[in-house]
Motif scaffolding. Structure first.
Motif, PDB file in Angstrom:
ATOM      1  N   MET A 496       0.825  -1.205   0.000  1.00  0.00           N
ATOM      2  CA  MET A 496       0.000   0.000   0.000  1.00  0.00           C
ATOM      3  C   MET A 496       0.865   1.263   0.000  1.00  0.00           C
ATOM      4  O   MET A 496       0.531   2.261  -0.633  1.00  0.00           O
ATOM      5  CB  MET A 496      -0.920  -0.009   1.218  1.00  0.00           C
ATOM      6  N   LEU A 497       1.967   1.237   0.715  1.00  0.00           N
ATOM      7  CA  LEU A 497       2.860   2.400   0.749  1.00  0.00           C
ATOM      8  C   LEU A 497       3.497   2.643  -0.610  1.00  0.00           C
ATOM      9  O   LEU A 497       3.710   3.796  -1.018  1.00  0.00           O
ATOM     10  CB  LEU A 497       3.933   2.195   1.817  1.00  0.00           C
ATOM     11  N   ARG A 498       3.803   1.557  -1.342  1.00  0.00           N
ATOM     12  CA  ARG A 498       4.350   1.733  -2.695  1.00  0.00           C
ATOM     13  C   ARG A 498       3.322   2.395  -3.605  1.00  0.00           C
ATOM     14  O   ARG A 498       3.660   3.267  -4.419  1.00  0.00           O
ATOM     15  CB  ARG A 498       4.765   0.370  -3.268  1.00  0.00           C
ATOM     16  N   GLN A 499       2.068   1.951  -3.480  1.00  0.00           N
ATOM     17  CA  GLN A 499       1.022   2.569  -4.282  1.00  0.00           C
ATOM     18  C   GLN A 499       0.852   4.040  -3.903  1.00  0.00           C
ATOM     19  O   GLN A 499       0.674   4.906  -4.764  1.00  0.00           O
ATOM     20  CB  GLN A 499      -0.298   1.816  -4.092  1.00  0.00           C
ATOM     21  N   ARG A 515       9.436   9.833   1.018  1.00  0.00           N
ATOM     22  CA  ARG A 515       9.054   9.388   2.369  1.00  0.00           C
ATOM     23  C   ARG A 515       8.342   8.045   2.338  1.00  0.00           C
ATOM     24  O   ARG A 515       8.636   7.143   3.140  1.00  0.00           O
ATOM     25  CB  ARG A 515       8.147  10.440   3.004  1.00  0.00           C
ATOM     26  N   LEU A 516       7.416   7.892   1.414  1.00  0.00           N
ATOM     27  CA  LEU A 516       6.594   6.678   1.374  1.00  0.00           C
ATOM     28  C   LEU A 516       7.400   5.460   0.904  1.00  0.00           C
ATOM     29  O   LEU A 516       7.165   4.343   1.386  1.00  0.00           O
ATOM     30  CB  LEU A 516       5.380   6.912   0.484  1.00  0.00           C
ATOM     31  N   LEU A 517       8.316   5.663  -0.008  1.00  0.00           N
ATOM     32  CA  LEU A 517       9.147   4.533  -0.446  1.00  0.00           C
ATOM     33  C   LEU A 517      10.061   4.070   0.681  1.00  0.00           C
ATOM     34  O   LEU A 517      10.291   2.864   0.857  1.00  0.00           O
ATOM     35  CB  LEU A 517       9.961   4.926  -1.677  1.00  0.00           C
ATOM     36  N   ARG A 518      10.579   5.003   1.448  1.00  0.00           N
ATOM     37  CA  ARG A 518      11.403   4.602   2.579  1.00  0.00           C
ATOM     38  C   ARG A 518      10.553   3.883   3.633  1.00  0.00           C
ATOM     39  O   ARG A 518      11.007   2.908   4.255  1.00  0.00           O
ATOM     40  CB  ARG A 518      12.098   5.824   3.175  1.00  0.00           C
ATOM     41  N   ALA A 519       9.313   4.350   3.823  1.00  0.00           N
ATOM     42  CA  ALA A 519       8.422   3.666   4.761  1.00  0.00           C
ATOM     43  C   ALA A 519       8.081   2.268   4.254  1.00  0.00           C
ATOM     44  O   ALA A 519       7.970   1.311   5.035  1.00  0.00           O
ATOM     45  CB  ALA A 519       7.146   4.484   4.963  1.00  0.00           C
ATOM     46  N   ALA A 520       7.916   2.127   2.937  1.00  0.00           N
ATOM     47  CA  ALA A 520       7.652   0.805   2.351  1.00  0.00           C
ATOM     48  C   ALA A 520       8.823  -0.137   2.604  1.00  0.00           C
ATOM     49  O   ALA A 520       8.633  -1.329   2.877  1.00  0.00           O
ATOM     50  CB  ALA A 520       7.391   0.943   0.850  1.00  0.00           C
ATOM     51  N   ALA A 521      10.029   0.382   2.519  1.00  0.00           N
ATOM     52  CA  ALA A 521      11.215  -0.447   2.780  1.00  0.00           C
ATOM     53  C   ALA A 521      11.205  -0.952   4.220  1.00  0.00           C
ATOM     54  O   ALA A 521      11.529  -2.120   4.484  1.00  0.00           O
ATOM     55  CB  ALA A 521      12.487   0.355   2.498  1.00  0.00           C
ATOM     56  N   GLU A 522      10.829  -0.090   5.152  1.00  0.00           N
ATOM     57  CA  GLU A 522      10.775  -0.510   6.554  1.00  0.00           C
ATOM     58  C   GLU A 522       9.712  -1.589   6.754  1.00  0.00           C
ATOM     59  O   GLU A 522       9.919  -2.566   7.483  1.00  0.00           O
ATOM     60  CB  GLU A 522      10.494   0.691   7.448  1.00  0.00           C
ATOM     61  N   ALA A 523       8.548  -1.407   6.115  1.00  0.00           N
ATOM     62  CA  ALA A 523       7.493  -2.410   6.227  1.00  0.00           C
ATOM     63  C   ALA A 523       7.941  -3.738   5.621  1.00  0.00           C
ATOM     64  O   ALA A 523       7.658  -4.821   6.159  1.00  0.00           O
ATOM     65  CB  ALA A 523       6.220  -1.909   5.551  1.00  0.00           C
ATOM     66  N   ALA A 524       8.639  -3.665   4.487  1.00  0.00           N
ATOM     67  CA  ALA A 524       9.137  -4.885   3.852  1.00  0.00           C
ATOM     68  C   ALA A 524      10.140  -5.593   4.750  1.00  0.00           C
ATOM     69  O   ALA A 524      10.158  -6.828   4.849  1.00  0.00           O
ATOM     70  CB  ALA A 524       9.767  -4.543   2.499  1.00  0.00           C
ATOM     71  N   ARG A 525      10.980  -4.842   5.433  1.00  0.00           N
ATOM     72  CA  ARG A 525      11.930  -5.464   6.369  1.00  0.00           C
ATOM     73  C   ARG A 525      11.192  -6.188   7.484  1.00  0.00           C
ATOM     74  O   ARG A 525      11.573  -7.303   7.866  1.00  0.00           O
ATOM     75  CB  ARG A 525      12.842  -4.390   6.973  1.00  0.00           C
ATOM     76  N   ARG A 526      10.124  -5.563   8.000  1.00  0.00           N
ATOM     77  CA  ARG A 526       9.350  -6.216   9.068  1.00  0.00           C
ATOM     78  C   ARG A 526       8.724  -7.506   8.570  1.00  0.00           C
ATOM     79  O   ARG A 526       8.528  -8.447   9.336  1.00  0.00           O
ATOM     80  CB  ARG A 526       8.270  -5.273   9.595  1.00  0.00           C
ATOM     81  N   ALA A 527       8.404  -7.520   7.284  1.00  0.00           N
ATOM     82  CA  ALA A 527       7.801  -8.714   6.695  1.00  0.00           C
ATOM     83  C   ALA A 527       8.853  -9.753   6.321  1.00  0.00           C
ATOM     84  O   ALA A 527       8.511 -10.838   5.829  1.00  0.00           O
ATOM     85  CB  ALA A 527       6.990  -8.332   5.462  1.00  0.00           C
TER      86      ALA A 527
END
Length: 890
Positions: A496-499, A515-527
């Protein structure tokens, strides 16, 4: 509706597109007319079809209509009953809005704020050159969507690079309008923020708001709406209202009964809604029955302030009216209160769990008691409750312990509607607009309930997709971010953050993309998705370079490179991750393939790459990422086609780009670049109006990317001989903060074209003095062939000793470019004195779609050809050319 007469063909086109739920700017782009012209047609159609608002006008789209002249829009909702009395209140409120820019009509629910505001607005319509517009805020559940509701009423879309409030402000900056904002109390914070920005930037806008409490904003003047007058002897507005409404339901009252009616109205404190509810019961109960029924509940309402008593009088009337309903009627009234927007019987049956045949009868009975308003619609009869009654129904739901179940049913209905809309049938815009407010309301309720988190996530995701396709891109980004917060699985959150980042790109907000792409990276790391995290970090680094003009606070080069290093570490040995990082490195360190090819002088390869990219993207389904790439690709292919002299192709791609729905509010610079190089003054002058309006509406930002278009407009004014206009556009160019290097690229090309037109060939040659290799990519991008060809012509006309060598070198460079090759052929013909070869280039220019250079050739040919050329120049709206000098250069 009366005798129908024909409307104009243009109005018929506008009406059809309004029916397709396009914004004014989208209609303007589709019909190639100005936004103001669209507004004029919409205003005329509203009057001719006698409909209250844009939604009603859309419903009339398939039908013929009458004719007449246009006047300022009066976009107010139709009232099903007459307005009674309140002469002094109307005069007082009208005086306030004429003297002050923001007036809030306040008072308890049911006192008659909306009807008074509508009456005053209709009365004042002629005083506002750009019309009176009404916005019902009842369906708005999110304070951040106040501006979206206003934009919808005005027929506006969101402008790239700005939020919806800024888009509305830009549209109204120079408009003289009265804006009526109804029912502000539940989103007062959002209204206050919106009005502060609107009133500060739009000096000719007046706002009349209705609210149960004041808005607490600068410029506000409060008008407390009093109850209806209760003059002694039965001669009052309250009595007149009761008698009029009683007569409307088939039981006129005799004048001698005024005293008894006055007593009833006094018990109801002159509250308009309470009086209307009581009058609706008159045919069944008579005056004695009403008096008896009201006595008991009102005796219990003692104490408190007068305002509180008025609230109680409405509640007493509602309690009394509710008590007289059958149990099934009561149940339906409270259960349909979950609808935020008008609803059909089928929707009511599904949400309330009642058989549809029974629902129709129950809804009719509620409408007979003035508890629901009925409106005919193409999709079926629609019902809605006044806001006070809807709030009362919600309270009853809670008291009955049914609120959660009713809201859950409504949520499931909304999920089903959203899923059905995703299939995107031809009429999906209209169907989305009908349910959008309910989708938003259901999401607002469900998002705060942990047990419904999964459903809330799904609805947020669906709503993000739908609002993006509906070109409500700011709202779409918020919903994607909301879906990311609601997602249970971090992988879904990353998606969703990538979108959301892609939507931010479509909005030209680089900071949010990053900002959102960096947040997506953090979410991907958690996953546990290191591959995805690496790709997100690499994408963030790419954005920092590729979309640098879209940033307010641009990341440093060191910061972006650090992201690549981090991404490379996360990628490990995964081939896909390594490829993503390598692509980012190529983008950051060497830029895109087409740019690299063009900067290397491989102009035709760059064009082929750009066209291939369009082919690949054309088959991609509509999505934020696909749209962002398509817009970028259309800009790239337009410039690449210009680079190879394919003016028809460049014009086609540029028109497609400018007409993209995401850019409909502001257009695009690409068509101006094409038309300027072709010398098409008419198109440039028309397109420049939208460009300048959008730029100034955005606050005249320093956007260097607009430089080529602005320089082209300045040149066209120079070719027309309008020196003052050229100076103004040169000032705009200076304000854009164009980099110094532009001097050697598009600046040199447009300046040289103007200097050659004026017969100043030597000045043109000096302007293009550097060799292309000396100024690298600022010339060898799309301007390479143009620079070389015009430089050769300037050398010939300026009598340069090395002119023949310059022509030979140019011929080798521009081979295959129809326009630039013809310029070089013309230069050689002038050098050789070969009249036949010179005139042959006329056909070459015409075939290449470059009318200006064709006419220029005729003037250069002299004699009778020059006379025809001069006439053709005048036909193009351009000033005469200076006489061609005698050519002696070798």
């Amino acid at each position: 509706m009366g005798t129908a007469v024909e409307i104009s063909p243009r109005e018929a086109e506008v009406l059809e597109l309004v029916g397709a739920h396009l914004s004014n700017a989208e209609i303007a782009a589709r019909l190639v007319i100005s936004v103001r012209t669209v507004e004029s047609h919409v205003s005329s159609l509203l009057r001719k079809l006698e409909v209250p608002d844009r939604r009603a006008l859309a419903r009339r789209a398939p039908e013929p209509a009458g004719a007449g002249t246009s006047r300022p829009a009066l976009v107010l909702p139709a009232t099903l009953t007459s307005f009674v009395g309140r002469a002094s209140e109307r005069a007082e409120l009208a005086e306030k809005i004429s003297a002050h820019r923001q007036v809030t009509a306040t008072g308890p629910g049911g006192v008659g704020k909306t009807r008074l505001a509508l009456a005053v607005a209709a009365q004042a319509a002629g005083e506002y050159a750009d019309g009176v517009w009404f916005v019902d805020l009842v369906p708005v559940t999110d304070p951040d969507l106040v501006a979206t509701a206003v934009a919808g009423a005005l027929g506006l879309g969101e402008r790239p690079g700005r939020d919806m409030t800024a888009s509305v402000v830009a549209a109204l900056a120079d408009r003289h309008v009265l804006l009526v904002l109804d029912n502000c109390e539940h989103v007062v914070d959002g209204v206050a923020l919106f009005l502060e920005r609107l009133l500060a930037a739009c000096p000719a806008v007046t706002v009349l708001a209705t609210s149960r409490a004041r808005l607490m904003v600068p410029f506000e003047r409060v008008y407390p709406v009093p109850p209806l007058s209760l003059a002694a002897g039965g001669d009052s507005d309250a009595v007149a209202l009761f008698m009029e409404r009683a007569a409307a339901v088939g039981r006129p009252l005799d004048p001698p009964l005024r005293g008894q009616i006055a007593a009833i109205c006094e018990r109801l404190d002159g509250m308009a809604l309470a009086i209307e509810l009581a009058a609706a019961r008159y045919p069944m109960l008579g005056l004695d029955g009403i008096t008896a029924a009201l006595s008991h509940p009102l005796r219990m309402l003692t104490g408190g302030s007068r305002a509180d008593e008025r609230h109680r009088s409405v509640r007493a009337a509602l309690d009394w009216s509710h008590a007289l309903l059958d149990p099934a009627d009561r149940a339906l009234l409270r259960r349909v209160s979950v609808f935020a927007a008008p609803f059909t019987a089928a929707a009511a049956a599904e949400v309330t769990g009642t058989e549809e045949g029974l629902v129709v009868d129950l809804l009719a009975r509620l409408a007979e008691q003035s508890l629901l308003v009925v409106t005919p619609a193409p999709g079926g009869t629609e019902y809605r409750a006044l806001e006070t009654i809807r709030q009362y129904g919600t309270e009853r739901l809670a008291e009955a312990g049914e609120l959660a179940e009713a809201r859950s049913r409504h949520l499931r209905w909304c999920l089903a509607k959203a899923a059905a809309l995703a299939s995107a049938q031809p009429d999906w815009r209209a169907r989305f607009d009908l349910v959008a407010d309910d989708l938003r309301a259901a999401l607002a309720w469900a998002a705060g309930r942990p047990e419904l988190r999964e459903d809330a996530y799904e609805l947020a995701r669906r709503l993000a997709e739908l609002t993006f396709t509906r070109h409500l891109v700011g709202e779409s980004q918020r919903h994607y971010e909301q879906a990311a917060e609601l997602a249970i699985d971090p992988a879904d959150s990353a998606s969703m953050l990538r979108q959301a980042a892609a939507v931010a790109g479509c909005r030209t907000v680089g900071d949010d993309m990053y900002r959102l792409l960096r947040a997506a990276a953090e979410a991907a790391r958690r996953a546990g998705d290191t591959v995805g995290a690496a790709a997100d970090l690499a994408a963030a680094a790419t954005v920092a370079f590729r979309f640098s003009p879209k940033f307010v606070r641009h990341p440093s080069g060191e910061e972006a490179l650090a992201l690549i290093v981090d991404a490379r570490g996360l990628a490990g040995g995964d081939p896909a991750a390594q490829a993503a990082v390598a692509l980012a490195e190529a983008a950051v360190l060497a830029d895109a393939l087409a740019s690299a090819q063009s900067w290397a002088g491989e102009t035709f390869a760059a064009a082929a790459t750009a066209r291939r990219r369009i082919e690949l993207l054309s088959s991609v389904p509509v999505s934020p990422t696909g749209t962002l790439e398509l817009i970028d690709a259309l800009g790239m292919v337009t410039e690449a086609e210009l680079g190879v002299g394919d003016l028809p192709g460049a014009r086609r791609w540029a028109r497609r780009l400018a007409g993209h729905p995401s850019l409909a509010e502001v257009g695009h610079r690409a068509p101006l670049m094409v038309d300027a190089l072709a010398g098409d003054a008419g198109e440039v002058l028309t397109g420049s109006i939208l460009l300048l309006s959008a730029w100034r509406g955005a606050g005249s930002p320093a956007r260097s990317g607009l430089g080529p278009a602005v320089a082209g407009v300045a040149m066209i004014h120079g070719l027309r001989g309008d020196h003052e206009a050229r100076r103004e556009w040169q000032q705009v160019l200076n304000q854009l903060g164009a980099p110094p290097e532009y001097f050697h690229g598009y600046g040199a090309v447009f300046d040289a074209m103007l200097l050659l037109h004026r017969g100043q060939a030597r000045e043109a040659l000096r302007r293009m003095g550097p060799e292309p290799r000396q100024v690298w990519k600022w010339v060898t991008w799309i301007w390479h062939h143009w620079y070389v060809a015009l430089r050769a012509e300037a050398a010939v006309l300026g009598g340069s000793p090395g002119a023949r060598d310059r022509v030979a070198e140019a011929r080798a460079v521009v081979a295959g470019n129809p326009v630039c090759a013809a310029i070089v052929e013309r230069a050689e013909a002038l050098l050789d004195g070969d009249q036949e070869a010179l005139l042959a280039t006329v056909k070459a220019f015409d075939a290449a779609g470059c009318r200006y250079q064709s006419v220029r050739t005729m003037v250069l040919a002299g004699g009778e050809h020059a006379e025809r050329g001069a006439a053709a120049l005048a036909g193009l709206g351009l000033a005469p050319m200076a006489p061609a000098p005698a050519t002696t250069a070798e």
